[in-house]
Design an enzyme around this catalytic site. Sequence first.
Site, short mmCIF file in Angstrom:
data_model
loop_
_atom_site.label_atom_id
_atom_site.label_comp_id
_atom_site.label_asym_id
_atom_site.label_seq_id
_atom_site.Cartn_x
_atom_site.Cartn_y
_atom_site.Cartn_z
CD GLU A 180 -2.32 2.21 -3.39
OE1 GLU A 180 -3.58 3.16 -3.47
OE2 GLU A 180 -1.82 2.35 -2.36
CG ASP A 193 -1.94 1.09 1.34
OD1 ASP A 193 -2.74 1.26 0.65
OD2 ASP A 193 -1.51 2.16 2.41
#
Length: 581
Positions: free
Chosen positions: A255, A213
């Site tokens: 990401e 993330d």
Amino acid sequence: MSFTAPIQTPGLTLDPQWFRRSVFYEVMVRSFVDSNGDGAGDIAGLSSKLDYLQWLGIDALWMPPFFQSPLRDGGYDISDYKAILPEFGTLDEFRDLVTKAHERNMRIVIDMVINHTSDAHEWFQQSREDPEGPYGDFYTWSDTDEKYENIRIIFVDTEESNWTFDPVRRQYFFHRFFSHQPDLNYENPKVHEAIYDVIRHWLDLGVDGIRLDAIPYLYQSEDGNGEGEPATHEFVKKLRAMVDEEYPGRIMIAEANQWPREVAAFFGTDDEPECHMAFDFPVMPRIFYSLRSQSAAELTRILSETTDVPDSAGWGVFLRNHDELTLEMVSEEYRQAMYGWYAYDPRMRSNIGIRRRLAPLLDNSRAELELAHALLFALKGSPFLYYGDEIGMGDNIWLNDRDASRTPMQWTPDRNAGFSTADPGKLYLPVVQSLVYNYTLVNVESQLAQSRSLLHWIRNVIHVRKAHPTFGLGEMEVLPTDHDSVLSFVRSYAGSGTSFGDSAEDILCVFSFAHNPASVTVVAPRFAGRKLFDLFGGGEFPAFDDEGRVQLTLGTQAFFWLHVGGPNVTPTLPISTVDGE
Ligand code: GLC
Ligand code: CA
């Protein structure tokens, strides 16, 4: 570093490139199935639906965070990395999920939020209370909020600065996201150790991959913009080396919401690899732009640009996910156009993006839903579906922030859409009851009962895609056309020559974004004289002429997947229910 034998994963095929052949499905534990009637989805509920996901053709699940958390950012605010949030279940239930998934040759990828923690995390509590203690330097503290002024604010709707004053330590701490999510300090090697420990913990439990993330934001510098700085890439390389050595076959997904070249940097190089996969943020908004502008030009341009990827890596392509449809990677002019088409009500906007689900974005147009998915499944990269989009679920823009598109999965027309037996008022979010997307109309059960439903259509396309390894492993070459609304590319695969039995093939893909029928000439000199056959039904099409030109006629917002050479049909799946009846 000592070598630890990888955990045995019974049921899984030993294909090191598994992620490039896989169809992924993002499923938020809280939103899928509530097994104990407390109003929130849980891990046991997810396990009970693996048959459904297998029936659909899903190869891998991506699970957003399900760890201990105050849930002020959908679980991306973690207060204990090794504990599962009790309302989601237990460690044993998670182990059971991994085992059951692997028995079905299905992989599990989990989210690793390593850029920041919740301010409720023990590390932060200790850091603010005891600057000289073991966690004193775990976060980035400063006496002023005037450092790193080149660094943009991401959550522009709620945050005014990347610095927040902490009244306990009487200093500012740095954060890229919400002010309750302090960024970890990667200048401190102890943070690396602590994060490695967390990652090993979950890989030891048998998960097949981690989604990293917010990965560009690990390091910042006075001169840089805090996105993909050299030190961040060094860290990702080190992490990859650890994963390759101790957990071969497991993957890392980046990401990185950035421009093509910056995202591609997270693949690293063949010699110094970083992530196995990266989400294709530049392509996604351009699909939506093409659908409304009827112009394929921008998509064609960006697809021609983003193809330089190390051999063993691949893109993750997607239409929607649990976040807003981000418009950060388009020009201001395009952004305004997209707001006009897709976010005409101010409640549909969130930060620099649009907080709606796929079907409402496309105004529930079946032609557009099919066109968008046909593109998703044909692009270079592995497709990621978002739970509920396979039945065209709606959203609820009256809910806050990104909860608009995180409502309960709609299984049946019964109470709470079959998601939960709880009192409806107790659900973590209400089920969608809008006029068009009401759960009594849009649900898995009723779509299973209609042979022409979106659900059956998507299942069949997934099946056709999987019958042709070219889509997962092949190259992509964008082809010139003479129609501004038409995108055309060829996917080509040389065959693997391995026991997987893949043979060489070329598939011509043509997509028309025109809102009326279109006639187009596609040019591919290397296919001069070759025949074309529809990949679905096998029907013969006009052949390429001696100069490698072929003229095709497409209906409104239509597409073709055509086999170059000879017929190679994947028989349509018989319509079945999940239980195989
Ligand atoms: C990622 C997640 C998003 C979250 C943010 C902060 O962008 O996808 O949901 O809010 O990170 O953790
Ligand atoms: Ca529950």
